[in-house]
Design a protein around this motif. Sequence first.
Motif, mmCIF file in Angstrom:
data_model
loop_
_atom_site.group_PDB
_atom_site.id
_atom_site.type_symbol
_atom_site.label_atom_id
_atom_site.label_comp_id
_atom_site.label_asym_id
_atom_site.label_seq_id
_atom_site.Cartn_x
_atom_site.Cartn_y
_atom_site.Cartn_z
ATOM 1 N N VAL A 104 -7.982 1.659 9.418
ATOM 2 C CA VAL A 104 -7.893 3.019 9.944
ATOM 3 C C VAL A 104 -6.486 3.345 10.427
ATOM 4 O O VAL A 104 -5.932 4.407 10.123
ATOM 5 C CB VAL A 104 -8.905 3.210 11.096
ATOM 6 C CG1 VAL A 104 -8.718 4.572 11.746
ATOM 7 C CG2 VAL A 104 -10.332 3.059 10.565
ATOM 8 N N ALA A 105 -5.868 2.431 11.184
ATOM 9 C CA ALA A 105 -4.541 2.711 11.746
ATOM 10 C C ALA A 105 -3.507 2.898 10.641
ATOM 11 O O ALA A 105 -2.685 3.823 10.673
ATOM 12 C CB ALA A 105 -4.128 1.587 12.683
ATOM 13 N N LEU A 106 -3.541 2.017 9.644
ATOM 14 C CA LEU A 106 -2.583 2.131 8.551
ATOM 15 C C LEU A 106 -2.838 3.388 7.728
ATOM 16 O O LEU A 106 -1.894 4.080 7.334
ATOM 17 C CB LEU A 106 -2.671 0.892 7.649
ATOM 18 C CG LEU A 106 -1.786 0.919 6.394
ATOM 19 C CD1 LEU A 106 -0.325 1.094 6.753
ATOM 20 C CD2 LEU A 106 -1.996 -0.360 5.572
ATOM 21 N N ARG A 107 -4.117 3.700 7.472
ATOM 22 C CA ARG A 107 -4.443 4.905 6.707
ATOM 23 C C ARG A 107 -3.926 6.152 7.427
ATOM 24 O O ARG A 107 -3.377 7.053 6.791
ATOM 25 C CB ARG A 107 -5.944 5.016 6.490
ATOM 26 C CG ARG A 107 -6.330 6.238 5.647
ATOM 27 C CD ARG A 107 -7.779 6.198 5.226
ATOM 28 N NE ARG A 107 -8.679 6.349 6.346
ATOM 29 C CZ ARG A 107 -9.507 5.405 6.788
ATOM 30 N NH1 ARG A 107 -9.526 4.223 6.208
ATOM 31 N NH2 ARG A 107 -10.315 5.633 7.807
ATOM 32 N N ARG A 108 -4.091 6.202 8.743
ATOM 33 C CA ARG A 108 -3.625 7.363 9.505
ATOM 34 C C ARG A 108 -2.111 7.513 9.398
ATOM 35 O O ARG A 108 -1.587 8.611 9.222
ATOM 36 C CB ARG A 108 -4.032 7.217 10.969
ATOM 37 C CG ARG A 108 -3.724 8.451 11.813
ATOM 38 C CD ARG A 108 -4.086 8.233 13.263
ATOM 39 N NE ARG A 108 -5.505 7.877 13.412
ATOM 40 C CZ ARG A 108 -5.938 6.717 13.850
ATOM 41 N NH1 ARG A 108 -5.074 5.773 14.196
ATOM 42 N NH2 ARG A 108 -7.236 6.474 13.961
ATOM 43 N N GLU A 148 -1.170 8.633 5.767
ATOM 44 C CA GLU A 148 -1.515 10.031 5.534
ATOM 45 C C GLU A 148 -0.541 10.962 6.249
ATOM 46 O O GLU A 148 -0.190 12.025 5.728
ATOM 47 C CB GLU A 148 -2.953 10.296 5.984
ATOM 48 C CG GLU A 148 -3.985 9.673 5.046
ATOM 49 C CD GLU A 148 -5.411 9.892 5.522
ATOM 50 O OE1 GLU A 148 -5.577 10.322 6.683
ATOM 51 O OE2 GLU A 148 -6.339 9.632 4.741
ATOM 52 N N ALA A 149 -0.065 10.539 7.422
ATOM 53 C CA ALA A 149 0.940 11.352 8.121
ATOM 54 C C ALA A 149 2.214 11.441 7.296
ATOM 55 O O ALA A 149 2.837 12.503 7.177
ATOM 56 C CB ALA A 149 1.238 10.747 9.495
ATOM 57 N N ALA A 154 0.835 -1.208 0.000
ATOM 58 C CA ALA A 154 0.000 0.000 0.000
ATOM 59 C C ALA A 154 0.862 1.248 0.000
ATOM 60 O O ALA A 154 0.581 2.227 -0.702
ATOM 61 C CB ALA A 154 -0.928 -0.006 1.217
ATOM 62 N N LEU A 155 1.942 1.233 0.780
ATOM 63 C CA LEU A 155 2.849 2.367 0.815
ATOM 64 C C LEU A 155 3.484 2.588 -0.550
ATOM 65 O O LEU A 155 3.573 3.719 -1.040
ATOM 66 C CB LEU A 155 3.930 2.142 1.878
ATOM 67 C CG LEU A 155 5.032 3.202 1.960
ATOM 68 C CD1 LEU A 155 4.429 4.558 2.294
ATOM 69 C CD2 LEU A 155 6.078 2.805 2.987
ATOM 70 N N ALA A 156 3.918 1.508 -1.200
ATOM 71 C CA ALA A 156 4.552 1.631 -2.514
ATOM 72 C C ALA A 156 3.574 2.211 -3.539
ATOM 73 O O ALA A 156 3.939 3.065 -4.352
ATOM 74 C CB ALA A 156 5.056 0.261 -2.985
ATOM 75 N N VAL A 157 2.309 1.755 -3.505
ATOM 76 C CA VAL A 157 1.311 2.251 -4.453
ATOM 77 C C VAL A 157 1.056 3.739 -4.243
ATOM 78 O O VAL A 157 1.051 4.530 -5.189
ATOM 79 C CB VAL A 157 0.000 1.449 -4.317
ATOM 80 C CG1 VAL A 157 -1.117 2.119 -5.105
ATOM 81 C CG2 VAL A 157 0.205 0.023 -4.826
ATOM 82 N N LEU A 158 0.833 4.147 -2.992
ATOM 83 C CA LEU A 158 0.509 5.547 -2.719
ATOM 84 C C LEU A 158 1.692 6.464 -3.025
ATOM 85 O O LEU A 158 1.509 7.559 -3.571
ATOM 86 C CB LEU A 158 0.079 5.710 -1.269
ATOM 87 C CG LEU A 158 -1.317 5.158 -0.946
ATOM 88 C CD1 LEU A 158 -1.610 5.294 0.537
ATOM 89 C CD2 LEU A 158 -2.382 5.879 -1.755
#
Length: 335
Positions: free
Chosen positions: A126-130, A133-134, A87-91
Amino acid sequence: MGARLSGVTTSTTARVLALLEILQGGGTRTVPELAARLGVDERTVRRYVAHLLDLDIPVDAVRGRYGGYRLAPGYRMPPLMLTDEEALAVLLGLLSGQRGGPGTVSGASTAAGESAAAKVRRVLPVALRRRLEALLETADFTDRPRPATPPQAAVLLELAEAVRGRRPVAFAYTDRKGDDSARTVLPYGLVAHSGRWYLTGPGRDGGEMRIFRLDRIASVRLLSGSFEVPDGFDPAATVLDHLSRTPWAHDVSLRVRGSVEYLRDRLPVGIAALSEDGTGWVRVRIRAERLDWLPPVLAALDRPFVIERPAELRDLVRALARRLDAYAAAAEEPS
């Protein structure tokens, strides 16, 4: 998906989604392999496949000794199963494209990238999204967006197919002077460099190696026939060598009081070459087709500078200074 699996137990739902993640890895997976990885018997694997089919996920059954199941190409992308790192790589990849990275393509626009990133964020825990986003709110990029017209997505994809299939292409091309012409080229390779896409290859009849900016290409047509790329040909090295020898209308040289770090953040990336001389001044070399954009850039530096060449740039800076002085002295809106 949750609503469609509402009648299934939590453990079964988890295994169905695990099956989907395995199939997304590509290739054909045998039933015994899937059973072993999921910790169930082969009959249960077939039941899980039926659940995926009920969700309109295109799973093909492959018959034969080495048969099994695989995801079939469908009219839509199946749901993605991403780890935290994926997910980090995609974003980060999407964000890089929005910042003017090499993936910038017209038809795959900044708006499309933002929409794709939003879809990924919506399905994250939610935790990963937060946390992601940070990172995205606090991270900065050294490569700033550059003013460039991106290529059309259809042009890029058509040329990619021609490069892979080694098919000649014909297209309309607008050169740097604005002149239009019809070109027939053997496409050896595609290269993304400094925010732009380039095609490299010789004419259909051979001859000089050329490079073409994709944002200046239109109306691509695949032609009959094929060709062979010479052994050891390096498209990226060819593009870089060609760009280094490209004549520009103006070779600008000036010295600016300050540091390389200060100027690097304020001058266009990939255009200005900077070098310190050890006296508190930085030598700046810029190759440009036009000079009219440079005076506002120099004014924004707010640092002493000395223009070594060309003399025309000094006249443009003086003209800008006179206009700014007139604006500042005006007691009311100028006519």
